[in-house]
Design a protein around this motif. Structure first.
Motif, PDB file in Angstrom:
ATOM      1  N   ASN A 160      20.329  61.420  93.166  1.00 46.98           N
ATOM      2  CA  ASN A 160      19.209  60.539  92.855  1.00 46.98           C
ATOM      3  C   ASN A 160      18.815  60.551  91.386  1.00 46.98           C
ATOM      4  O   ASN A 160      18.016  59.714  90.948  1.00 46.98           O
ATOM      5  CB  ASN A 160      17.991  60.910  93.703  1.00 46.98           C
ATOM      6  CG  ASN A 160      18.250  60.738  95.182  1.00 46.98           C
ATOM      7  OD1 ASN A 160      19.026  59.881  95.577  1.00 46.98           O
ATOM      8  ND2 ASN A 160      17.619  61.559  95.999  1.00 46.98           N
ATOM      9  N   SER A 161      19.344  61.487  90.610  1.00 42.12           N
ATOM     10  CA  SER A 161      19.024  61.558  89.188  1.00 42.12           C
ATOM     11  C   SER A 161      19.934  60.672  88.335  1.00 42.12           C
ATOM     12  O   SER A 161      19.778  60.631  87.109  1.00 42.12           O
ATOM     13  CB  SER A 161      19.133  63.005  88.689  1.00 42.12           C
ATOM     14  OG  SER A 161      18.056  63.788  89.153  1.00 42.12           O
ATOM     15  N   PHE A 162      20.878  59.974  88.969  1.00 44.88           N
ATOM     16  CA  PHE A 162      21.846  59.174  88.219  1.00 44.88           C
ATOM     17  C   PHE A 162      21.744  57.700  88.588  1.00 44.88           C
ATOM     18  O   PHE A 162      21.410  57.349  89.726  1.00 44.88           O
ATOM     19  CB  PHE A 162      23.272  59.661  88.504  1.00 44.88           C
ATOM     20  CG  PHE A 162      23.568  61.034  87.970  1.00 44.88           C
ATOM     21  CD1 PHE A 162      24.144  61.199  86.727  1.00 44.88           C
ATOM     22  CD2 PHE A 162      23.256  62.161  88.719  1.00 44.88           C
ATOM     23  CE1 PHE A 162      24.409  62.472  86.233  1.00 44.88           C
ATOM     24  CE2 PHE A 162      23.516  63.430  88.236  1.00 44.88           C
ATOM     25  CZ  PHE A 162      24.097  63.583  86.989  1.00 44.88           C
ATOM     26  N   SER A 163      22.046  56.864  87.617  1.00 43.27           N
ATOM     27  CA  SER A 163      22.174  55.426  87.842  1.00 43.27           C
ATOM     28  C   SER A 163      23.354  54.927  87.022  1.00 43.27           C
ATOM     29  O   SER A 163      23.467  55.252  85.833  1.00 43.27           O
ATOM     30  CB  SER A 163      20.896  54.692  87.438  1.00 43.27           C
ATOM     31  OG  SER A 163      21.033  53.292  87.639  1.00 43.27           O
ATOM     32  N   GLU A 164      24.226  54.148  87.663  1.00 41.17           N
ATOM     33  CA  GLU A 164      25.438  53.695  86.988  1.00 41.17           C
ATOM     34  C   GLU A 164      25.507  52.178  86.980  1.00 41.17           C
ATOM     35  O   GLU A 164      25.253  51.521  87.981  1.00 41.17           O
ATOM     36  CB  GLU A 164      26.677  54.270  87.680  1.00 41.17           C
ATOM     37  CG  GLU A 164      27.975  53.934  86.974  1.00 41.17           C
ATOM     38  CD  GLU A 164      29.189  54.548  87.648  1.00 41.17           C
ATOM     39  OE1 GLU A 164      30.262  54.563  87.005  1.00 41.17           O
ATOM     40  OE2 GLU A 164      29.069  55.001  88.802  1.00 41.17           O
ATOM     41  N   THR A 165      25.851  51.616  85.834  1.00 43.82           N
ATOM     42  CA  THR A 165      26.155  50.201  85.704  1.00 43.82           C
ATOM     43  C   THR A 165      27.554  50.088  85.089  1.00 43.82           C
ATOM     44  O   THR A 165      28.219  51.097  84.823  1.00 43.82           O
ATOM     45  CB  THR A 165      25.136  49.479  84.811  1.00 43.82           C
ATOM     46  OG1 THR A 165      25.288  49.923  83.452  1.00 43.82           O
ATOM     47  CG2 THR A 165      23.706  49.755  85.274  1.00 43.82           C
ATOM     48  N   ASP A 166      28.003  48.864  84.833  1.00 45.79           N
ATOM     49  CA  ASP A 166      29.311  48.679  84.202  1.00 45.79           C
ATOM     50  C   ASP A 166      29.338  49.241  82.785  1.00 45.79           C
ATOM     51  O   ASP A 166      30.384  49.649  82.290  1.00 45.79           O
ATOM     52  CB  ASP A 166      29.676  47.189  84.159  1.00 45.79           C
ATOM     53  CG  ASP A 166      29.915  46.615  85.545  1.00 45.79           C
ATOM     54  OD1 ASP A 166      30.233  47.402  86.457  1.00 45.79           O
ATOM     55  OD2 ASP A 166      29.770  45.395  85.722  1.00 45.79           O
ATOM     56  N   GLN A 167      28.176  49.272  82.124  1.00 46.87           N
ATOM     57  CA  GLN A 167      28.120  49.694  80.726  1.00 46.87           C
ATOM     58  C   GLN A 167      27.717  51.146  80.536  1.00 46.87           C
ATOM     59  O   GLN A 167      28.184  51.813  79.600  1.00 46.87           O
ATOM     60  CB  GLN A 167      27.127  48.812  79.940  1.00 46.87           C
ATOM     61  CG  GLN A 167      27.524  47.362  79.807  1.00 46.87           C
ATOM     62  CD  GLN A 167      27.251  46.558  81.077  1.00 46.87           C
ATOM     63  OE1 GLN A 167      26.287  46.846  81.788  1.00 46.87           O
ATOM     64  NE2 GLN A 167      28.089  45.580  81.355  1.00 46.87           N
ATOM     65  N   VAL A 168      26.833  51.679  81.393  1.00 45.07           N
ATOM     66  CA  VAL A 168      26.266  53.002  81.129  1.00 45.07           C
ATOM     67  C   VAL A 168      26.221  53.857  82.395  1.00 45.07           C
ATOM     68  O   VAL A 168      26.290  53.355  83.520  1.00 45.07           O
ATOM     69  CB  VAL A 168      24.831  52.912  80.553  1.00 45.07           C
ATOM     70  CG1 VAL A 168      24.799  52.062  79.299  1.00 45.07           C
ATOM     71  CG2 VAL A 168      23.862  52.383  81.589  1.00 45.07           C
ATOM     72  N   LEU A 169      26.097  55.167  82.174  1.00 37.85           N
ATOM     73  CA  LEU A 169      25.740  56.127  83.210  1.00 37.85           C
ATOM     74  C   LEU A 169      24.470  56.803  82.723  1.00 37.85           C
ATOM     75  O   LEU A 169      24.455  57.430  81.659  1.00 37.85           O
ATOM     76  CB  LEU A 169      26.846  57.161  83.424  1.00 37.85           C
ATOM     77  CG  LEU A 169      26.531  58.278  84.430  1.00 37.85           C
ATOM     78  CD1 LEU A 169      26.269  57.700  85.821  1.00 37.85           C
ATOM     79  CD2 LEU A 169      27.676  59.295  84.491  1.00 37.85           C
ATOM     80  N   ALA A 170      23.388  56.628  83.464  1.00 38.36           N
ATOM     81  CA  ALA A 170      22.083  57.162  83.062  1.00 38.36           C
ATOM     82  C   ALA A 170      21.718  58.367  83.915  1.00 38.36           C
ATOM     83  O   ALA A 170      22.018  58.413  85.114  1.00 38.36           O
ATOM     84  CB  ALA A 170      21.009  56.082  83.191  1.00 38.36           C
ATOM     85  N   TYR A 171      21.062  59.337  83.279  1.00 38.10           N
ATOM     86  CA  TYR A 171      20.625  60.555  83.964  1.00 38.10           C
ATOM     87  C   TYR A 171      19.189  60.870  83.567  1.00 38.10           C
ATOM     88  O   TYR A 171      18.808  60.754  82.390  1.00 38.10           O
ATOM     89  CB  TYR A 171      21.521  61.734  83.590  1.00 38.10           C
ATOM     90  CG  TYR A 171      20.993  63.082  84.036  1.00 38.10           C
ATOM     91  CD1 TYR A 171      21.207  63.533  85.335  1.00 38.10           C
ATOM     92  CD2 TYR A 171      20.274  63.900  83.170  1.00 38.10           C
ATOM     93  CE1 TYR A 171      20.721  64.774  85.755  1.00 38.10           C
ATOM     94  CE2 TYR A 171      19.790  65.131  83.576  1.00 38.10           C
ATOM     95  CZ  TYR A 171      20.019  65.562  84.870  1.00 38.10           C
ATOM     96  OH  TYR A 171      19.530  66.780  85.283  1.00 38.10           O
TER      97      TYR A 171
END
Length: 407
Positions: A114-125
């Motif tokens: 749940n601490s991560f979010s992924e798109t085509d451009q980025v991986l967010a934490y």
């Protein structure tokens, strides 16, 4: 000198024990059976992105030990569990993929999906960090890191959580990335002079300025009435797909005590839809929703209630765009699979993936179902079963699957 010999002797025993452990593990690996997903109908290509993680246990001897197993369209592979893995457990499959693909970025990161979010451009934490002393928790912050997949650059910074003086604890429930804004959804435990309670918060982070631009309380979980208790949960979404909506389910539950046991009964429940970009919050009328099923998944446009009735999976969609319940459909399970227990489910790219969780020949569970269906219509695109390869003859084992990943 004696104390050094004692220390050396202890060290030798430890090293021999660890060596013996790995030798036995390597030897036993050769005897692990091959599990396959046998096609019963449909196109086998539908399960190519599907990976199932679980544990295999050989029950033929007193040495009851489990081994990690991964099952896919190509068969089964086993992974030796390190001594450390057996103590702290292995990370979820999604996290293992991130660790393999983005090794440098993942260093020092937690294993909460749940601490991560992924798109085509980025991986967010993003995570919640704080300090504790003998009296209370304090100095709550969000450590944030954004990986640019294209050039490998990383943006890292920390922001203070506002109005956290009365917080006892907080944890990350979801992270969503929309354009240049990061949305952090947390569960905050608040204390007051009279009581304590939970709040669901949505924090908006401006990545360009590295500041919190909005803090909204999505829900406040009050104390239940007359012994009832209230729970609120964010409905599951795909960890690798961004959504601009959150779906929150809040229930008031009454505990009924029988002479020899107790049971729970839902007294009241509310479903809330929250648009992250517009900050609009809407309550969905419960009269339109199938309250007998579990609110299981949100794919960004529709909510899916998934329940089990004997040997059938009952799927009831609710479409946010028109605010109407969709047509219910049912998926038939095999008679020997899991004895009616709820399967694992996930939704991705318009498809519903379903898998049973257990095989145990001693309980007459010799196989378990795998189904891929069109999530809107219920049309079955693939149906098969996980079972031992035909060449295998053992029935003294257990297989327990606990995680499903669609790549």
């Amino acid at each position: 000198m004696k104390k050094y010999w004692k220390f050396i002797s202890i060290l030798v025993v430890i090293l021999l024990s660890i060596g013996t452990f790995y030798v036995k593990s390597a030897t036993s690996e050769e005897n692990h059976p091959e599990f396959v997903i046998k096609t019963q109908s449909g196109d086998a290509k539908e399960i190519e992105p599907l990976i199932l993680d679980g544990y295999y246990s050989d029950t033929s001897t007193m040495n009851y030990k489990s081994t990690n197993v991964k099952i896919s369209s190509e068969g089964s592979t086993y992974e030796r569990r390190s001594f450390l893995d057996q103590i702290i457990g292995q990370p979820p499959a999604v996290i293992k993929v991130y660790q393999e693909k983005y090794r440098s970025f993942m260093r020092g990161k937690g294993t909460n999906v749940n601490s991560f979010s992924e798109t085509d451009q980025v991986l967010a934490y993003a995570d919640v960090d704080y300090k504790t002393d003998s009296f209370h928790s304090h100095d709550f912050t969000f450590p944030i890191s954004i990986l640019n997949k294209e050039d490998g650059s990383v943006q890292s910074f920390t922001v203070e959580i506002p109005d956290s003086e009365n917080m006892d604890y907080a944890f990350m429930e979801d992270v969503q990335m929309i354009e240049d804004e990061l949305y952090l959804i947390t569960n905050n435990m608040i204390r007051s002079s009279e009581s304590s309670y939970d709040e669901k918060h949505v924090y908006t982070i401006d990545l360009n300025n590295q500041t919190i631009t909005n803090d909204e309380t999505l829900s406040q979980v009050p104390e239940g009435q007359e012994g009832n208790h209230v729970v609120a949960e964010i409905i599951r979404t795909s960890p690798t797909e961004a959504n601009d909506h959150l779906i929150l389910l809040q229930k008031e539950i009454k505990v009924i005590h029988d002479p020899e046991s107790y049971r729970e009964e839902v007294v009241k429940q509310e479903v809330i839809s929250y648009n992250l970009a517009t900050k609009e919050k809407e309550s969905i009328p419960m009269s339109d929703l199938p309250i007998d099923s579990e609110l299981s998944f949100f794919d960004g446009s529709s909510i899916y209630f998934i329940g089990v009735e004997e040997q059938e999976i009952v799927v009831s969609p609710y479409h946010l765009a028109d605010g109407k319940a969709g047509e219910e459909y049912r998926l038939q399970l095999s008679g020997d699979a899991d004895h009616g227990s709820a399967p694992m489910t996930t939704i991705k790219d318009g498809k519903l993936y379903l898998s049973g969780m257990q095989i145990n020949p001693k309980l007459n569970m010799n196989a378990t179902d795998v189904i891929v269906a069109d999530v809107k219509t219920g049309e079955i695109l693939f149906k098969g079963q996980i079972t031992l390869d035909d060449s295998e003859a053992t029935n003294q084992y257990e297989l327990y699957l606990h995680e499903m990943l669609v790549e």
